[in-house]
Design a protein around this motif. Structure first.
Motif, PDB file in Angstrom:
ATOM      1  N   ASN A 184     -46.319 -10.478 -49.150  1.00 30.45           N
ATOM      2  CA  ASN A 184     -46.896 -11.656 -48.510  1.00 30.45           C
ATOM      3  C   ASN A 184     -46.718 -11.757 -47.003  1.00 30.45           C
ATOM      4  OD1 ASN A 184     -47.818 -13.614 -50.853  1.00 30.45           O
ATOM      5  ND2 ASN A 184     -45.900 -12.669 -51.525  1.00 30.45           N
ATOM      6  N   TYR A 185     -45.612 -11.267 -46.442  1.00 34.08           N
ATOM      7  CA  TYR A 185     -45.289 -11.635 -45.068  1.00 34.08           C
ATOM      8  C   TYR A 185     -44.968 -10.471 -44.140  1.00 34.08           C
ATOM      9  CZ  TYR A 185     -45.212 -16.327 -46.928  1.00 34.08           C
ATOM     10  OH  TYR A 185     -45.576 -17.502 -47.531  1.00 34.08           O
ATOM     11  N   LEU A 232     -49.544 -10.619 -40.876  1.00 32.37           N
ATOM     12  CA  LEU A 232     -50.085 -11.971 -40.713  1.00 32.37           C
ATOM     13  C   LEU A 232     -51.460 -12.014 -41.370  1.00 32.37           C
ATOM     14  CD1 LEU A 232     -50.133 -14.813 -39.547  1.00 32.37           C
ATOM     15  CD2 LEU A 232     -50.773 -13.847 -37.336  1.00 32.37           C
ATOM     16  N   HIS A 233     -51.535 -12.592 -42.555  1.00 33.82           N
ATOM     17  CA  HIS A 233     -52.778 -12.656 -43.315  1.00 33.82           C
ATOM     18  C   HIS A 233     -53.641 -13.831 -42.843  1.00 33.82           C
ATOM     19  CE1 HIS A 233     -51.665  -9.594 -46.292  1.00 33.82           C
ATOM     20  NE2 HIS A 233     -50.430 -10.057 -46.161  1.00 33.82           N
ATOM     21  N   SER A 270     -54.847 -16.290 -44.468  1.00 34.47           N
ATOM     22  CA  SER A 270     -54.392 -17.573 -45.019  1.00 34.47           C
ATOM     23  C   SER A 270     -53.190 -18.113 -44.256  1.00 34.47           C
ATOM     24  CB  SER A 270     -54.046 -17.426 -46.504  1.00 34.47           C
ATOM     25  OG  SER A 270     -53.054 -16.436 -46.693  1.00 34.47           O
ATOM     26  N   ASP A 271     -52.271 -17.219 -43.835  1.00 30.41           N
ATOM     27  CA  ASP A 271     -51.152 -17.654 -42.997  1.00 30.41           C
ATOM     28  C   ASP A 271     -51.672 -18.274 -41.705  1.00 30.41           C
ATOM     29  OD1 ASP A 271     -49.255 -16.430 -44.762  1.00 30.41           O
ATOM     30  OD2 ASP A 271     -49.602 -14.512 -43.767  1.00 30.41           O
ATOM     31  N   ILE A 313     -51.049 -22.054 -40.414  1.00 31.96           N
ATOM     32  CA  ILE A 313     -50.441 -22.288 -39.103  1.00 31.96           C
ATOM     33  C   ILE A 313     -51.365 -23.118 -38.217  1.00 31.96           C
ATOM     34  CG2 ILE A 313     -49.752 -21.117 -36.964  1.00 31.96           C
ATOM     35  CD1 ILE A 313     -48.636 -18.857 -38.792  1.00 31.96           C
ATOM     36  N   ASN A 357     -39.387 -17.422 -45.950  1.00 31.39           N
ATOM     37  CA  ASN A 357     -40.546 -17.578 -45.075  1.00 31.39           C
ATOM     38  C   ASN A 357     -40.116 -18.235 -43.762  1.00 31.39           C
ATOM     39  OD1 ASN A 357     -43.001 -18.055 -43.881  1.00 31.39           O
ATOM     40  ND2 ASN A 357     -43.801 -19.374 -45.493  1.00 31.39           N
ATOM     41  N   TYR A 398     -42.140 -18.728 -40.917  1.00 32.53           N
ATOM     42  CA  TYR A 398     -43.091 -19.404 -40.033  1.00 32.53           C
ATOM     43  C   TYR A 398     -43.046 -20.923 -40.116  1.00 32.53           C
ATOM     44  CZ  TYR A 398     -47.125 -19.935 -43.366  1.00 32.53           C
ATOM     45  OH  TYR A 398     -47.979 -20.278 -44.378  1.00 32.53           O
ATOM     46  N   TRP A 455     -42.061 -10.751 -38.015  1.00 36.94           N
ATOM     47  CA  TRP A 455     -42.289 -12.175 -37.760  1.00 36.94           C
ATOM     48  C   TRP A 455     -42.821 -12.443 -36.351  1.00 36.94           C
ATOM     49  CZ3 TRP A 455     -42.738 -14.982 -41.826  1.00 36.94           C
ATOM     50  CH2 TRP A 455     -41.988 -14.697 -42.970  1.00 36.94           C
ATOM     51  N   PHE A 476     -46.339 -13.904 -36.112  1.00 42.23           N
ATOM     52  CA  PHE A 476     -46.348 -15.293 -36.558  1.00 42.23           C
ATOM     53  C   PHE A 476     -45.900 -16.205 -35.414  1.00 42.23           C
ATOM     54  CE2 PHE A 476     -46.027 -12.821 -40.407  1.00 42.23           C
ATOM     55  CZ  PHE A 476     -46.699 -13.550 -41.374  1.00 42.23           C
ATOM     56  N   HIS A 487     -43.349 -25.485 -48.413  1.00 41.58           N
ATOM     57  CA  HIS A 487     -44.386 -24.467 -48.567  1.00 41.58           C
ATOM     58  C   HIS A 487     -44.208 -23.739 -49.893  1.00 41.58           C
ATOM     59  CE1 HIS A 487     -44.592 -25.395 -44.332  1.00 41.58           C
ATOM     60  NE2 HIS A 487     -45.810 -24.901 -44.349  1.00 41.58           N
TER      61      HIS A 487
END
Length: 245
Positions: A22-23, A26-27, A29-30, A34, A60, A62, A99, A102, A145
């Motif tokens: 997932n992280y 940076l997808h 959806s992220d 944001i 997570n 972010y 990160w 993000f 989240h």
């Protein structure tokens, strides 16, 4: 048989698999989450909130970066040993390079975010605790989240988590949240199975309407760059907490 939160060994949460799936990038959806949250945070005074909480922080980062724009202290509260250990390493040893994108996006969308990733994490205090035990009215802002709908398969317990989340904030305080939409029970990594409670914007609104004012509920579509967990997108929420009845 319905799985409830207390049926799960949260110390066994697969942190490395979860981050890898997932992280580590940076997808879209992220970026959408944001962007949504940053628009809300820009309405608040920089560092104007004495103490905020990430309710069920997980690994997570972010949401913590986002909250640093408005908070002088951010409590990252989680019950799982692996999540807590990861968060403590990120703060004490230094954050993973993954990160940085993000942080760059968070700061571009809200200049109140500190200019370095380490600086954005400096207000964070990692707290190992059950979020259901947080004292009512402790915080000026709470962020959550993918927690309430991922902690249980029971809709009543989902609602109880939402209530605990809202009530840990002072009346007139702020809520920021994201939920997986229609998330079933799902797997992370090759074998681990975790509870999911399918929710949609209507269910989220119904849970929070009695607890809030200025409630706004939005959604985004499923992200094809993420693993297919069976969800249909994300539900995003901002609100101001109401006085208790």
């Amino acid at each position: 048989m319905t799985t409830h939160n207390d049926d799960v060994d949260w110390d066994g949460w697969p942190v490395s698999d979860y981050l890898a799936e997932n992280y580590r990038a940076l997808h879209p959806s992220d970026a959408a989450v944001i962007g949504h949250h940053s628009a809300f945070y820009r309405r608040l005074a920089p560092r104007g909130i004495g103490r905020s909480v990430e309710f069920g922080a997980g690994p997570n980062l972010y949401p913590l970066i986002l909250a640093s724009a408005v908070s002088r202290r951010v409590d990252a509260v989680d019950a799982g040993a692996g999540n807590v250990a990861y968060l403590e390493r990120q703060i004490l040893v230094g954050p993973d390079a993954s990160w940085r994108p993000f942080h760059t996006l968070c700061r571009r969308l809200n200049p109140g975010v500190p200019p370095t990733l380490a600086g954005a994490l400096a207000p964070v205090e990692v707290v190992r605790a059950d979020v259901r035990d947080l004292e009512p009215g402790t915080y000026g802002l709470a962020s959550m989240h993918f927690v309430a709908e991922g902690a249980t398969e029971d809709i009543g317990e989902f609602t109880d988590f939402c209530r605990a989340f809202a009530r840990c904030v002072v009346p007139g305080g702020y809520l920021v949240a994201a939920f997986m939409e229609n998330m079933p029970t799902y797997r992370i990594g090759p074998t681990s199975r975790w509870p999911g409670c399918p929710v949609d914007p209507g269910i989220v609104e119904q849970a929070f309407a009695p607890l809030t004012q200025e409630l706004n509920v939005d959604r985004i579509d499923a992200d094809p760059t993420l693993p297919d967990y069976g969800d249909s997108g994300m539900v995003l929420l901002t609100a101001v907490t109401a006085a208790p009845p």
